[in-house]
Design a protein around this motif. Structure first.
Motif, PDB file in Angstrom:
ATOM      1  N   ASN A 172      79.746  35.863  11.427  1.00 61.90           N
ATOM      2  CA  ASN A 172      79.368  35.864   9.761  1.00 61.90           C
ATOM      3  C   ASN A 172      78.412  37.290  10.085  1.00 61.90           C
ATOM      4  O   ASN A 172      77.352  37.042  11.441  1.00 61.90           O
ATOM      5  CB  ASN A 172      79.266  35.235   8.831  1.00 61.90           C
ATOM      6  CG  ASN A 172      78.806  36.310   7.339  1.00 61.90           C
ATOM      7  OD1 ASN A 172      77.885  37.001   7.288  1.00 61.90           O
ATOM      8  ND2 ASN A 172      79.823  36.066   6.884  1.00 61.90           N
ATOM      9  N   LYS A 173      78.423  38.457  10.080  1.00 61.20           N
ATOM     10  CA  LYS A 173      77.245  39.581   9.946  1.00 61.20           C
ATOM     11  C   LYS A 173      75.912  38.898   9.630  1.00 61.20           C
ATOM     12  O   LYS A 173      74.884  39.122   9.660  1.00 61.20           O
ATOM     13  CB  LYS A 173      77.304  40.759  10.101  1.00 61.20           C
ATOM     14  CG  LYS A 173      78.892  40.997  11.118  1.00 61.20           C
ATOM     15  CD  LYS A 173      79.130  42.665  10.974  1.00 61.20           C
ATOM     16  CE  LYS A 173      80.191  42.940  11.704  1.00 61.20           C
ATOM     17  NZ  LYS A 173      80.779  44.611  11.485  1.00 61.20           N
ATOM     18  N   TYR A 174      76.079  38.897   8.422  1.00 60.18           N
ATOM     19  CA  TYR A 174      74.848  38.556   7.322  1.00 60.18           C
ATOM     20  C   TYR A 174      74.196  36.724   8.075  1.00 60.18           C
ATOM     21  O   TYR A 174      72.857  37.161   8.739  1.00 60.18           O
ATOM     22  CB  TYR A 174      75.378  37.904   5.764  1.00 60.18           C
ATOM     23  CG  TYR A 174      75.886  39.187   5.546  1.00 60.18           C
ATOM     24  CD1 TYR A 174      74.635  40.175   5.089  1.00 60.18           C
ATOM     25  CD2 TYR A 174      77.343  39.091   4.876  1.00 60.18           C
ATOM     26  CE1 TYR A 174      75.069  41.227   4.471  1.00 60.18           C
ATOM     27  CE2 TYR A 174      76.917  40.087   4.043  1.00 60.18           C
ATOM     28  CZ  TYR A 174      76.815  41.216   4.210  1.00 60.18           C
ATOM     29  OH  TYR A 174      76.868  42.264   3.502  1.00 60.18           O
ATOM     30  N   ALA A 175      75.326  35.615   8.694  1.00 59.40           N
ATOM     31  CA  ALA A 175      74.622  34.629   8.820  1.00 59.40           C
ATOM     32  C   ALA A 175      73.933  35.949  10.477  1.00 59.40           C
ATOM     33  O   ALA A 175      72.286  34.600  10.902  1.00 59.40           O
ATOM     34  CB  ALA A 175      75.610  34.008   9.374  1.00 59.40           C
ATOM     35  N   LEU A 176      74.148  36.213  11.501  1.00 54.71           N
ATOM     36  CA  LEU A 176      73.697  35.997  12.427  1.00 54.71           C
ATOM     37  C   LEU A 176      72.048  37.048  12.256  1.00 54.71           C
ATOM     38  O   LEU A 176      71.475  36.609  13.241  1.00 54.71           O
ATOM     39  CB  LEU A 176      74.464  37.683  13.476  1.00 54.71           C
ATOM     40  CG  LEU A 176      74.550  37.849  15.114  1.00 54.71           C
ATOM     41  CD1 LEU A 176      74.216  36.829  15.728  1.00 54.71           C
ATOM     42  CD2 LEU A 176      75.067  38.451  16.008  1.00 54.71           C
TER      43      LEU A 176
ATOM     44  N   MET B 228      72.748  30.416   6.174  1.00 57.54           N
ATOM     45  CA  MET B 228      73.449  30.036   6.153  1.00 57.54           C
ATOM     46  C   MET B 228      74.519  29.816   4.690  1.00 57.54           C
ATOM     47  O   MET B 228      75.562  29.500   4.205  1.00 57.54           O
ATOM     48  CB  MET B 228      73.034  28.434   4.487  1.00 57.54           C
ATOM     49  CG  MET B 228      71.821  28.161   5.359  1.00 57.54           C
ATOM     50  SD  MET B 228      71.056  26.870   4.344  1.00 57.54           S
ATOM     51  CE  MET B 228      70.193  28.020   3.110  1.00 57.54           C
ATOM     52  N   THR B 229      75.244  31.691   5.078  1.00 58.10           N
ATOM     53  CA  THR B 229      76.213  32.382   4.170  1.00 58.10           C
ATOM     54  C   THR B 229      77.723  31.260   4.762  1.00 58.10           C
ATOM     55  O   THR B 229      77.949  31.261   3.520  1.00 58.10           O
ATOM     56  CB  THR B 229      76.778  33.371   4.773  1.00 58.10           C
ATOM     57  OG1 THR B 229      75.303  34.507   4.944  1.00 58.10           O
ATOM     58  CG2 THR B 229      76.740  34.477   3.815  1.00 58.10           C
ATOM     59  N   GLU B 230      77.984  30.790   5.639  1.00 62.80           N
ATOM     60  CA  GLU B 230      79.474  30.406   5.683  1.00 62.80           C
ATOM     61  C   GLU B 230      78.999  28.742   5.624  1.00 62.80           C
ATOM     62  O   GLU B 230      79.906  28.491   6.067  1.00 62.80           O
ATOM     63  CB  GLU B 230      79.978  31.034   7.432  1.00 62.80           C
ATOM     64  CG  GLU B 230      79.923  32.236   7.376  1.00 62.80           C
ATOM     65  CD  GLU B 230      81.304  32.695   6.126  1.00 62.80           C
ATOM     66  OE1 GLU B 230      81.914  31.975   5.424  1.00 62.80           O
ATOM     67  OE2 GLU B 230      81.748  33.851   6.270  1.00 62.80           O
ATOM     68  N   TYR B 231      78.330  28.194   5.360  1.00 59.66           N
ATOM     69  CA  TYR B 231      78.046  26.995   5.194  1.00 59.66           C
ATOM     70  C   TYR B 231      78.166  26.783   3.457  1.00 59.66           C
ATOM     71  O   TYR B 231      77.902  27.009   2.759  1.00 59.66           O
ATOM     72  CB  TYR B 231      76.924  26.249   5.237  1.00 59.66           C
ATOM     73  CG  TYR B 231      76.797  26.131   6.660  1.00 59.66           C
ATOM     74  CD1 TYR B 231      77.234  24.866   7.504  1.00 59.66           C
ATOM     75  CD2 TYR B 231      76.179  27.122   7.380  1.00 59.66           C
ATOM     76  CE1 TYR B 231      77.217  25.241   9.144  1.00 59.66           C
ATOM     77  CE2 TYR B 231      76.415  26.741   9.014  1.00 59.66           C
ATOM     78  CZ  TYR B 231      76.890  26.153   9.306  1.00 59.66           C
ATOM     79  OH  TYR B 231      76.856  26.238  10.479  1.00 59.66           O
ATOM     80  N   SER B 232      79.427  25.689   3.422  1.00 58.34           N
ATOM     81  CA  SER B 232      79.161  24.881   1.358  1.00 58.34           C
ATOM     82  C   SER B 232      79.412  24.041   1.453  1.00 58.34           C
ATOM     83  O   SER B 232      80.023  22.526   3.039  1.00 58.34           O
ATOM     84  CB  SER B 232      80.743  25.576   1.170  1.00 58.34           C
ATOM     85  OG  SER B 232      82.110  24.955   2.098  1.00 58.34           O
ATOM     86  N   GLY B 233      79.656  23.301   0.315  1.00 62.83           N
ATOM     87  CA  GLY B 233      79.684  21.789   0.328  1.00 62.83           C
ATOM     88  C   GLY B 233      78.209  20.696   0.809  1.00 62.83           C
ATOM     89  O   GLY B 233      77.260  21.163   0.834  1.00 62.83           O
TER      90      GLY B 233
END
Lengths: 397, 392
Positions: free
Chosen positions: B153-157, B245-250
């Motif tokens: 993910n670009k934001y994550a990167l 942490m953008t693509e992390y959930s739960g």
């Protein structure tokens, strides 16, 4: 980006354009890296609604920015051409939903110009009071959102909302609605203000400078705010004038242009107030101009609440039902909190406008976003957007 | 002392009654479990406290629905996090995406093992404890970058690139500002550092000019190291959504959250050990209250300070953050070492105290003057319109 990371083309539909970039108009830079394209929005915490910025980044520096809007388009102008003049009044509330009072006024003003309706003196005073209250809450919230975009976790925003609440309470007790007031009518206002309401408005006005002093003590000298906003997003006078920028954004560049003085619409020539001007045109100037404008609004409010005469709140001969203006055209404009808000109307003599055109200030102020953001970082682009003061309801219409 | 002796008695009874082969592992577990459960509980309490305090700062109540005064809010949060769907992006690197939060938590928790919680309460009595602490702390950068890179993910990167730059830059002033204490204590062992500050408050290192400067520098670097406001640039909400942490959930997201808080506690505990006398009470009369209480009290004061800062300050920009690290923090930390050296060389008396204060004040004055001489730092004045309007 490393080309080994490029998404296989079959996955594009699901994964979206992730790491590959458009190859058409850009050569890789000397060290072999490519630019990164980030699509900020329409779901993004800082875009103030459904707005998208297609940003091209060289490291963290913005080299290209394309504002994409229209997600909230709802055919405002065409709907207005299919309904009666009065029927459009509630729709104007939804343009800049922070300032329904000024939207109402701009529309009422253009219809009054079209039909040649007089406005009683008391109604003019009520309009000034509600419009300046509207300006206060718009500017204070804008500053709250701007500092939130700088990363202040909502504390200034919550303080701003507390003050806004007092003004919304006033609107609610006057019109029955907090935000969608639908208050102005052709030739006056929908209902009269009571002495109790005026007393309450007086109290709110008198309490506001104290809050503003506190707000400024917390923010205006803050080292982080200064270093984040000074010299960021500078806009030159020539470009601002050429692009048709209006409102606090134009005055931050130092151009002396305020419709309340230039047009002196309504009864603004009776009030004693000053027009603050910036000299750098950057984010900090836009912030300060709004603070200073709020202080001038308070001065106007004090005079208006003191001087309001008795009389009619709406012209006794103004017609609501079966209203048909004569054939012709009119352009009414006011200094809305965000800039010049105008309505251009063409009448063919029927109960519906033949043409209904809105000149939305935040849409026109937004068009030069790329010019302000080029060469700045992503973090700057976010606060530059915040300092433009847009409401997507008005941008997209 | 009675409290520590009691704990040691319990542990020795349990270990000695176990079979011979199990004793080492049982002993290690009996050391680790209280520490981890204490910090786990503290995490739950601090998440609630932070939200409550931020609420009060922001003129609202904060969570108050779940249980009296909202004290069960952390439980509700935990249940929510556990029952949420765990989403992994289709193009993500699954194994690294899974490992990153665990690695981050591991690095944060390992640092807790060398902190002395009482005179006899250290999980690992390590001669080079502080080196170990910084070494495992350094691995956190790897975990953050793993998270950012594996998410695709670009934001994550972008967030993880920012995080690497920031953490690497701030580790230098962080370590340099702790070296002054190591010089004065003459040891790398945190245990010994804490012992050297016994007595009253006056023997804490923060009571010396170099110690005060070192503590302030250390705290600022800590804020950057654990990505707290105003240095929360890697996860800048208004710019990068949630950074790495953008693509992390739960629950993976909860683990990130836990790791960040544990890292913050570990850094605060280290600050307390280095500069604030560790487990020593402020006055010798108060020594009947056990050491761990004092350490946690000092830690909580620092955590509350961090929350307060978070509720007050806007965020810096990445380049300004770097500038601050290299142009102010680093020179100041080096000068602080010289000032510490003078204090030691002059016999740790009032003469050394004065010279040290003089050096630090002069350096601070010169550095801040140099940094604030930039043109855009001048105070602006605003004029009001006179004369005719601009032609419409």
């Amino acid at each position: 980006m490393n080309s080994a990371q490029a998404t296989p083309s079959s996955d594009k539909a699901q994964a979206g354009p992730m790491f590959e970039s458009k190859t058409s108009d850009q050569a890789p830079s000397l060290d072999g890296t490519e630019r990164m394209e980030v699509s900020m929005g329409p779901h993004h915490p800082s875009t103030h609604g459904v707005f998208r910025m297609d940003v091209e980044l060289e490291g963290e520096t913005v080299v290209k920015l394309k504002p994409v809007f229209g997600y909230l388009h709802r055919n405002h102008e065409k709907i207005a051409e299919g309904t009666s003049y009065l029927g459009s009044m509630p729709y104007t509330d939804r343009l800049d939903y922070f300032n329904s009072m000024t939207n109402n006024w701009a529309y009422a003003l253009s219809v009054e110009k079209l039909a040649g309706i007089e406005v009683p003196e008391r109604a003019e005073y009520i309009r000034v009071i509600t419009a300046e209250l509207s300006r206060l809450q718009n500017h204070v919230c804008l500053i709250g959102f701007l500092v939130q975009d700088m990363g202040a976790l909502g504390t200034p925003l919550m303080y701003a909302f507390r003050e806004r609440e007092r003004i919304l309470d006033l609107f609610e007790s006057l019109t029955g609605a907090r935000m969608m007031c639908n208050y102005m009518r052709f030739g006056g206002c929908r209902c009269d203000v009571t002495p109790a309401w005026l007393r309450q408005a007086h109290q709110v006005t008198e309490a506001f400078p104290r809050f503003l002093d506190e707000f400024e003590a917390l923010l205006s000298e803050n080292e982080v705010l200064l270093s984040r906003s000074q010299g960021v997003g500078a806009l030159g006078q020539d470009l601002a004038i050429a692009a048709g920028v209006t409102g606090p954004m134009l005055r931050a560049t130092g151009v002396n242009y305020d419709l309340r003085k230039a047009d002196a619409y309504g009864i603004y020539n009776r009030f004693n107030f000053r027009v603050p001007l910036g000299s750098h045109g950057d984010v900090f100037d836009r912030y300060m101009i709004r603070i200073l404008e709020m202080r001038e609004s308070i001065a106007i409010l004090r005079q208006a609440i003191r001087d309001i005469p008795d009389g009619d709140y709406v012209h006794p001969k103004a017609k609501l039902r079966g209203f048909k203006p004569p054939m012709g055209e009119a352009y009414g404009r006011i200094e809305a909190p965000k800039g010049e808000l105008g309505f251009y109307l063409i009448s063919d003599g029927s109960p519906k406008p033949y043409r209904f055109k809105v000149r939305p200030p935040s849409f026109i102020n937004l068009t030069i976003l790329e010019d302000m953001c080029l060469g700045q970082t992503v973090a700057d682009a976010v606060i530059i957007l915040g300092s433009v003061d847009i409401v997507l309801g008005e941008v997209d219409r | 002392m009675w409290f520590e002796d009691l704990l040691i008695q319990i542990k020795s009874v349990l270990v000695l009654n176990a079979p011979e082969g199990l004793r080492p592992i049982l002993s290690a577990m009996l050391s680790a479990t209280p520490i981890l459960s204490a910090f786990g509980g503290l995490f739950a309490a601090v998440t609630l406290l932070e939200r409550k305090m931020l609420g009060r700062i922001q003129n609202r109540y904060g969570p108050n629905r779940v249980g009296p005064f909202g004290i069960f809010q952390p439980v509700a949060d935990g249940i929510k996090m556990l029952t949420k769907e765990d989403i992994v992006p289709k193009t993500a690197d699954h194994s690294i995406h899974f490992l990153a939060p665990l690695l981050l938590l591991l690095t944060a928790m390992l640092g807790l093992s060398v902190i002395p919680y009482g005179e006899k309460l250290v999980a690992i009595r390590f001669e080079a404890g502080i080196v170990f602490f910084f070494a495992v702390g350094g691995a956190a950068e790897l975990a953050v970058f793993m998270a950012g890179w594996a998410s695709r993910n670009k934001y994550a990167l972008l967030g993880s690139l920012r995080a690497i730059a920031q953490m690497v830059s701030y580790e230098i002033p962080l370590i340099l500002s702790s070296v002054c204490v190591l010089m004065a204590a003459g040891t790398l062992s945190l245990d010994e550092v804490a012992k050297s500050q016994s007595g009253s408050m006056l023997s804490w290192y923060i009571m010396t000019p170099w110690g005060l400067m070192g503590c302030v520098l250390f705290l600022i670097a800590t804020l950057a190291e654990v990505n707290r406001s105003p240095f929360d640039i890697p996860e800048a909400e208004s710019e990068l959504i949630a950074g790495h942490m953008t693509e992390y959930s739960g629950f993976k997201y909860a683990v990130f959250f836990l790791a960040e808080f544990v890292a913050m506690f570990a850094m605060c505990a280290l600050t307390a050990t280095l500069f604030l006398g560790g487990y020593h009470p402020p006055l010798p009369i108060l020594a009947f209250i056990p050491g761990p209480f004092w350490l946690f009290a000092k830690l909580m004061v620092l955590v509350l300070l961090f929350i307060w800062i978070r509720g007050t300050m806007p965020r810096l920009r990445a380049d300004q953050l770097m500038e601050f690290a290299w142009k102010f923090m680093l020179p100041m930390a080096v000068i602080n070492l010289i000032s510490t050296g003078c204090w030691i060389a002059l016999g740790r008396g009032s003469l050394g105290w004065g010279l040290s204060a003089l050096i630090n004040l002069a350096a601070y004055g010169a550095l801040s003057r140099w940094l604030s001489s930039r043109p855009n730092q001048q105070k602006r004045t605003y004029r009001f319109a006179e004369g005719p309007m601009h032609a419409a």
